[in-house]
Design an enzyme around this catalytic site. Structure first.
Site, PDB file in Angstrom:
ATOM      1  N   ASN A 197       0.815  -1.225   0.000  1.00  0.00           N
ATOM      2  CA  ASN A 197       0.000   0.000   0.000  1.00  0.00           C
ATOM      3  C   ASN A 197       0.842   1.265   0.000  1.00  0.00           C
ATOM      4  O   ASN A 197       0.340   2.358   0.251  1.00  0.00           O
ATOM      5  CB  ASN A 197      -0.945  -0.004   1.212  1.00  0.00           C
ATOM      6  CG  ASN A 197      -1.723  -1.294   1.323  1.00  0.00           C
ATOM      7  OD1 ASN A 197      -1.416  -2.129   2.159  1.00  0.00           O
ATOM      8  ND2 ASN A 197      -2.684  -1.495   0.435  1.00  0.00           N
ATOM      9  N   ILE A 236       1.181   6.861   0.136  1.00  0.00           N
ATOM     10  CA  ILE A 236       0.471   5.876   0.946  1.00  0.00           C
ATOM     11  C   ILE A 236      -0.979   5.764   0.507  1.00  0.00           C
ATOM     12  O   ILE A 236      -1.657   6.781   0.330  1.00  0.00           O
ATOM     13  CB  ILE A 236       0.494   6.298   2.438  1.00  0.00           C
ATOM     14  CG1 ILE A 236       1.937   6.552   2.888  1.00  0.00           C
ATOM     15  CG2 ILE A 236      -0.182   5.254   3.305  1.00  0.00           C
ATOM     16  CD1 ILE A 236       2.026   7.370   4.167  1.00  0.00           C
ATOM     17  N   CYS A 237      -1.443   4.523   0.341  1.00  0.00           N
ATOM     18  CA  CYS A 237      -2.849   4.302   0.036  1.00  0.00           C
ATOM     19  C   CYS A 237      -3.556   3.929   1.329  1.00  0.00           C
ATOM     20  O   CYS A 237      -3.394   2.825   1.830  1.00  0.00           O
ATOM     21  CB  CYS A 237      -2.983   3.181  -0.990  1.00  0.00           C
ATOM     22  SG  CYS A 237      -4.684   2.836  -1.408  1.00  0.00           S
ATOM     23  N   LEU A 238      -4.291   4.859   1.873  1.00  0.00           N
ATOM     24  CA  LEU A 238      -4.941   4.634   3.167  1.00  0.00           C
ATOM     25  C   LEU A 238      -6.233   5.441   3.167  1.00  0.00           C
ATOM     26  O   LEU A 238      -6.226   6.643   2.904  1.00  0.00           O
ATOM     27  CB  LEU A 238      -3.978   5.106   4.279  1.00  0.00           C
ATOM     28  CG  LEU A 238      -4.397   4.869   5.716  1.00  0.00           C
ATOM     29  CD1 LEU A 238      -4.551   3.383   6.007  1.00  0.00           C
ATOM     30  CD2 LEU A 238      -3.374   5.469   6.674  1.00  0.00           C
TER      31      LEU A 238
END
Lengths: 137, 153
Positions: free
Chosen positions: B79, B86-88
């Site tokens: 992620n 950041i993939c969040l």
């Protein structure tokens, strides 16, 4: 307005470039997808119509140093071009190009590429004889 | 520069006076909206033993929009991409002004403990992860030792 730090400004520019949200006549992106410092970029300019640049695609390199965007990036043509603000090695000479000379931190790489294109299309430059297509520095 | 909103001042004070275990966040001297962050890799994760550097910026619209955060230390995680992005969810659609810098950094620490290859940002890493989780974990450990080890910094 607060000052957007270098890396976050470059991330914004990257995102705009990746998604193709900007002008169609130019493009730009990171030279290497894992350049975590986001220093080295490639740009292209589609030659403006009704000029000796029509139908040509110009490649450039853009180097955003540590002090970007307080200081402007270094811009260099890879494709050969005859333009007053470009020296014999392909470098865009800051003193001869207003966008770099009077640089503002709100400017972007897109600003530079669009202004270069505008310069190519200006009445003073649009008829300049150009090197054969495909030559590089 | 405009005065710093009270909320940011309060959050900053608390980050310093009552820090989150394993996390530091220090505002930059010349820009109080820009933070240097470190996160220790969670102990039961492939990132254990690593100290990861990040940068965080509070845009003008904060807290109406999420902070911007990026890893500066290279990390092998499904992620997190090669540029440290950041993939969040809480950094994007699920951001709420009720969240804080502190909660965001805790979420990132939790993401290190629980990689989610089904919602990838670094596609090649996510594929490796799904194909052979053991090998991916080993790779993450190697990268941690190589780029994030406290002794090498």
């Amino acid at each position: 307005m607060s000052k957007v730090p270098r890396n976050f400004k470059l991330l914004e520019e990257l995102e705009k470039g990746e998604k193709g949200l900007g002008a169609e006549s130019i493009s730009y992106g990171l030279s290497s997808q894992d350049d975590i410092s986001m220093t080295y970029w490639n740009g292209t300019i589609l030659g403006p119509p009704h000029s000796t640049h029509e139908n040509r695609i110009y490649s450039l390199t853009i180097v955003c140093g540590e002090e970007y965007p307080t200081k402007p990036p270094e811009v260099k043509f890879i494709s050969k071009i005859n333009l007053p603000c470009v020296d014999e090695q392909g470098n865009v000479v800051p003193s001869a190009f207003d966008t770099l000379k009077n640089w503002k931190r709100t400017y972007t790489m897109e600003t530079i590429l669009l202004e270069l294109r505008k310069s190519m299309a200006s009445s003073a430059n649009k008829k300049l004889v150009q090197p054969p297509e495909g030559r590089t520095y | 520069m405009a005065a710093l909103p009270k909320r940011i001042i309060k959050e900053t004070e608390r980050l310093v006076s009552d820090p989150v275990p394993g996390i530091t966040a220090t505002p930059s001297e010349d820009n109080l909206r820009y933070f240097h962050v470190t996160i220790e890799g969670p102990s039961a994760s492939p990132y254990a033993g690593g100290l990861f550097k990040l940068e965080l910026y509070l845009p003008d619209d904060y807290p109406m929009c999420a902070p911007k955060v990026r890893f500066l230390t290279k990390i092998y995680h499904p992620n997190i991409d090669k540029l440290g992005r950041i993939c969040l969810d809480v950094l994007k659609d699920n951001w709420s002004p009720a969240l804080q810098i502190r909660t965001i950094l805790l979420s990132i620490q939790a993401l290190l403990a629980a990689p989610n290859p089904d919602d990838p940002l670094a596609n090649d890493v996510a594929e490796d992860w799904k194909k052979d989780e053991q090998a991916a974990i080993k790779m993450a450990q190697e990268w941690t030792a190589k780029y994030a080890s406290t002794s090498s910094q």
